[in-house]
Enzyme design. Structure first.
Site, PDB file in Angstrom:
ATOM      1  N   TYR A 186       0.871  -1.172   0.000  1.00 37.97           N
ATOM      2  CA  TYR A 186       0.000   0.000   0.000  1.00 37.97           C
ATOM      3  C   TYR A 186       0.900   1.213   0.000  1.00 37.97           C
ATOM      4  O   TYR A 186       1.627   1.463   0.965  1.00 37.97           O
ATOM      5  CB  TYR A 186      -0.893  -0.003   1.238  1.00 37.97           C
ATOM      6  CG  TYR A 186      -1.967   1.065   1.214  1.00 37.97           C
ATOM      7  CD1 TYR A 186      -3.189   0.821   0.591  1.00 37.97           C
ATOM      8  CD2 TYR A 186      -1.762   2.308   1.789  1.00 37.97           C
ATOM      9  CE1 TYR A 186      -4.173   1.790   0.548  1.00 37.97           C
ATOM     10  CE2 TYR A 186      -2.739   3.288   1.756  1.00 37.97           C
ATOM     11  CZ  TYR A 186      -3.945   3.023   1.132  1.00 37.97           C
ATOM     12  OH  TYR A 186      -4.918   3.990   1.081  1.00 37.97           O
ATOM     13  N   TYR A 205     -10.523  -2.052   6.711  1.00 36.85           N
ATOM     14  CA  TYR A 205      -9.974  -0.735   6.984  1.00 36.85           C
ATOM     15  C   TYR A 205      -9.783  -0.483   8.477  1.00 36.85           C
ATOM     16  O   TYR A 205      -9.010   0.370   8.881  1.00 36.85           O
ATOM     17  CB  TYR A 205     -10.880   0.355   6.409  1.00 36.85           C
ATOM     18  CG  TYR A 205     -10.934   0.405   4.894  1.00 36.85           C
ATOM     19  CD1 TYR A 205     -10.215  -0.500   4.113  1.00 36.85           C
ATOM     20  CD2 TYR A 205     -11.695   1.361   4.253  1.00 36.85           C
ATOM     21  CE1 TYR A 205     -10.272  -0.453   2.734  1.00 36.85           C
ATOM     22  CE2 TYR A 205     -11.757   1.423   2.859  1.00 36.85           C
ATOM     23  CZ  TYR A 205     -11.038   0.508   2.106  1.00 36.85           C
ATOM     24  OH  TYR A 205     -11.092   0.570   0.730  1.00 36.85           O
TER      25      TYR A 205
END
Length: 410
Positions: free
Chosen positions: A280, A372
């Site tokens: 990421y 998340y």
């Protein structure tokens, strides 16, 4: 992260002030070649079908309105079917026409009387939009594959709507520091192992276990850092402790989801459990700046801020404008990816690299997701180190569809 239920803002290049068709038309008028926009000596005066725009029947003969590749719309011409040697484009035209006629509006299928002599203007307009979208997505796909540095290929697919490439997203392969932030904190030593799997290597020097087994699968629990061999190590690129830095090995597809979550990512090949999938990445900003941007993102219902709070809470990764494939990965309350903090050349514990590993076997065609809030499969406990996406103020509805869905992303 492309928040569930939200569009993934983003673009793939700086907008051009002059359209491609205009540039191609100018080149042809001036008899100039330009490889970057598809004008070569071979096709300078040639005509190649780019897509089909319309259809009609005149005196029992079928005609298609042709958009010629590299020529402006003003040069479109009606051509008899017998002259067209483009079976794929004819099939796409037929498929797009069928899709439009069978689309659903207000819960009811639209049943338009099909005129076998000519298309209704709305149908032709839709077909042209789909053709232009297909070309734009192919260009975006080519651009992504030119920019990426990892082994796996990137594909793009939209069979859901007319959305084209995101308009403000720039593909990067590693962190992009905001002005005033330095990511230079290189390791001062490296291992001299002949076999890093069996000898005292970089993880041992950092006081942790080697993260991988012989099958290159992660074997440590979430919350435990990964220390890979660095540029000062004497081991080569095939070292078993260089998994994340080798990059994504799988072919992935950025696709338009049908559940209202915007873009998503699916794997085109089978991924074994506990395998590295992707990093990421994004723009590294201060937590103060993240709070300011967070207010703006909340209003749009998106989630791209990822707090780097492995040991402190000074920095955040913002992947809204700068990022890689992970920018398009959606949230799920029952994810198949898990986050780990990774240290390679930069050993600053305030700035870990973020790696996503599979929590289970992921089959080809399956969407990739992660939680998340980091409450998905494999977490040590609810009291484990918080390295979740940056905190939100407005609540965003979750559309992951999992049986265990918590209802909100935050």
């Amino acid at each position: 992260m492309a928040a569930a239920g939200a569009e993934a803002p983003g673009a793939w290049c700086v907008p051009c002030l002059v359209s491609l068709d205009t540039l191609q038309e100018l080149c042809r008028k001036e008899k100039l070649t330009c490889k970057s926009i598809g004008i070569t000596k071979r096709n300078l005066n040639n005509y190649e079908v780019e897509y089909l725009c319309d259809y009609k029947v005149v005196k029992d003969m079928e005609y298609y309105l042709v958009k010629w590749k590299g020529w402006p719309d003003s040069t479109n011409t009606w051509e008899p079917l017998q002259n067209l040697k483009c079976p794929l484009l004819l099939q796409q035209f037929s498929n797009d026409k069928h899709n439009y006629l069978s689309q659903v509006k207000k819960g009811k299928a639209i049943t338009l009387k099909e005129n076998h002599r000519a298309l209704k203007p709305a149908v032709a307009e839709y077909i042209v939009k789909k053709a232009k979208q297909r070309i734009a997505l192919q260009r975006w796909q080519d651009e992504l594959n030119r920019r990426k540095t990892h082994k796996g290929m990137i594909f793009v697919e939209n069979t859901v709507d007319l959305e084209g490439p995101p308009s403000d997203f720039y593909y990067i392969n590693e962190y992009k520091p905001a002005p005033g932030i330095s990511l230079v904190n290189e390791a001062t030593f490296g291992c001299s192992c002949r076999d890093c799997f069996f000898e005292k290597c970089c993880p041992a020097e950092a006081g942790v276990l080697l993260a991988y087994n012989k099958n290159q699968q992660i074997k440590i629990p979430p919350g435990t850092p990964i220390y890979e061999c660095n540029s000062r190590c004497q081991c080569g690129p095939d070292c078993p402790n260089r998994i994340v830095q080798k990059g994504t090995q799988y072919s992935l597809c950025i696709f338009r989801t049908s559940n209202g979550c915007g873009w998503g990512v699916k794997t085109l090949v089978k991924i074994k459990r506990m395998s590295f999938v992707m990093e990421y990445v994004g723009e590294v900003i201060t937590s103060e700046e993240a709070e300011r941007r967070g207010q703006l993102y909340d209003n749009k219902g998106i989630t791209y801020l990822f707090d780097l709070d492995y040991e402190s809470d000074e920095f955040t990764v913002d992947a809204a404008r700068y990022g890689n494939v992970s920018h398009f990965v959606n949230h799920s309350c029952d994810p198949n990816l898990q986050v780990f903090n990774v240290f390679i050349d930069n050993l600053d514990t305030r700035l870990p690299r973020i790696a996503l590993f599979s929590t289970r076997t992921i089959n080809a065609g399956e969407e990739l997701t992660f939680d998340y809030q980091m409450k998905g499969s494999g977490d040590v406990s609810s009291d484990s180190i918080d390295h979740s996406p940056a905190k939100k103020r407005a609540r965003t509805v979750c559309k992951c569809g999992a049986v265990t869905c918590r209802g909100y992303l935050n």
